[in-house]
Design an enzyme around this catalytic site. Sequence first.
Site, PDB file in Angstrom:
ATOM      1  N   GLY A 206      33.600 -60.670  39.702  1.00 53.01           N
ATOM      2  CA  GLY A 206      32.933 -61.650  41.223  1.00 53.01           C
ATOM      3  C   GLY A 206      34.444 -62.232  41.580  1.00 53.01           C
TER       4      GLY A 206
ATOM      5  N   CYS B 289      19.456 -45.945  64.704  1.00 50.69           N
ATOM      6  CA  CYS B 289      18.789 -46.588  65.832  1.00 50.69           C
ATOM      7  C   CYS B 289      17.904 -47.791  65.658  1.00 50.69           C
ATOM      8  CB  CYS B 289      17.266 -45.523  66.090  1.00 50.69           C
ATOM      9  SG  CYS B 289      18.116 -43.993  66.682  1.00 50.69           S
ATOM     10  N   GLU B 290      18.692 -48.288  65.932  1.00 54.44           N
ATOM     11  CA  GLU B 290      19.222 -50.262  65.337  1.00 54.44           C
ATOM     12  C   GLU B 290      20.187 -50.676  66.109  1.00 54.44           C
ATOM     13  OE1 GLU B 290      16.559 -50.819  62.300  1.00 54.44           O
ATOM     14  OE2 GLU B 290      17.675 -52.655  61.718  1.00 54.44           O
TER      15      GLU B 290
ATOM     16  N   TYR C  96      30.150 -51.425  46.339  1.00 58.71           N
ATOM     17  CA  TYR C  96      29.155 -51.195  47.869  1.00 58.71           C
ATOM     18  C   TYR C  96      28.467 -51.222  48.483  1.00 58.71           C
ATOM     19  CZ  TYR C  96      29.112 -55.235  43.564  1.00 58.71           C
ATOM     20  OH  TYR C  96      29.318 -55.731  42.319  1.00 58.71           O
TER      21      TYR C  96
END
Length: 433
Positions: free
Chosen positions: A244, A357-358, A386
Amino acid sequence: MNGTMQVNAQGHLTIGGCDAVELARTYGTPLYVFDEEAVRQRAAEYRQALSSLADSEVIYAGKAFLTVGMAALVKQLGLGLDVVSGGELFTALQASFPPERIFFHGNNKSESELNAALDADVGRIVVDSLYELQQLSQLARARGVTARIYLRLTPGVEAHTHSYIQTGQSDSKFGLAIAGGAAMKAVRQAQELANIQLLGVHCHIGSQIFDTSAFDATVLLMMDFMAAAAQEGHYIKELDLGGGLGIRHTDDDDPMDVKMFGEFLADRLQEAAQERGLPVPKLLIEPGRSLVGEAGTTLYTVGVIKELPGIRTYASVDGGMGDNPRVSLYQAVYEGLVANRMMEPGNHTYTVAGKCCESGDKLLFDVELPKLEPGDILAVPSTGAYNYSMSSNYNLLPRPAVVSVYQGTSEVMVEREQYQDLTRLHKIPQRWR
Ligand code: LLP
């Protein structure tokens, strides 16, 4: 600058003694660069920080970044490995990772995953529910083996981080809640069930956490629980506090350093044990991001630059949300460096977009960089955790290669995907041929 980053005489960024511009030329872009020295340093810091304890272990959370090569490095570093799926377990075993140092997690492990964990004889299976406890007991009995387990508890702590990566609060899909009694019920059942050996309790309150108060509260709650269990005659000897700790993405971030964090946990644990008249348990921690996050940098090539007068200037790069979904998923903020012109001042403001494409496919917002030209190499630091592990083939973009750098040498950890890899599993149903 992160890890071993420096600027050489040509004004180029170097990582692990390798010129980033050369790396981009040799391996192509987008490219994940993995700074081995930075990981080695972090691992050593974690171990040193816990050295005041009689017994402790650092378990790398593989979900942050796991490849067969990474598993081999983790093995060499002497750390344990947290896996959360049959796929991660398989990857670890491909690297001949010692099974006794593997911790198998997951809130909904399949029967075949549990069997694989038992067959591999992993060190600990971290049981997440009463259902799993029963299931595991039966599977272990059928095999004539004993499953060494931890119970994952939900301490009811809310960590200050993005809500998608909070996990310790009461409303969570993970773990057995301490409040309400599910956790204690599981301890009692685990003691009675055949083929189950309860060795410890586990919790993980969230990720990318900067402030220590939530960890502090967690240590106290977990130790209260262990004291309550001891009163019932259940002596739990191991405490795994999960991962964390946050990392630095930009200059605005000021995480605690690994050494201070580890020392803080060790101190709090010793105090809490003393206050409750308990022996100090073995402490385990499971860092993922803080071990590898700052060791990773993604290199891109700048392409189209689009000026919208009075609005903004977009610079598009050859990667984006496929290799770094964290910006659109968690509103993560990164910074950028122009690897081929490190000495030039950042006097132009850009929004760096990807090639998907976003509209939401953006990597950096209003960052100050030297005037960009197509062909410039943009480096985005702190992408070691990640990013590769959450990458996708959206728009059928091949995943980038991963290259490790160390003392001036570079080696491929993962090859760049080819178009053939993208269609390898595709089939045309008979009727459409
Ligand atoms: N242990 C357990 C049981 C975990 O679930 C996690 C992370 C860790 C350890 C490692 O936590 P770390 O030290 O990396 O914070 N995809 C999200 C992060 C999800 C974290 C999931 N669990 C992101 O990109 O921010």
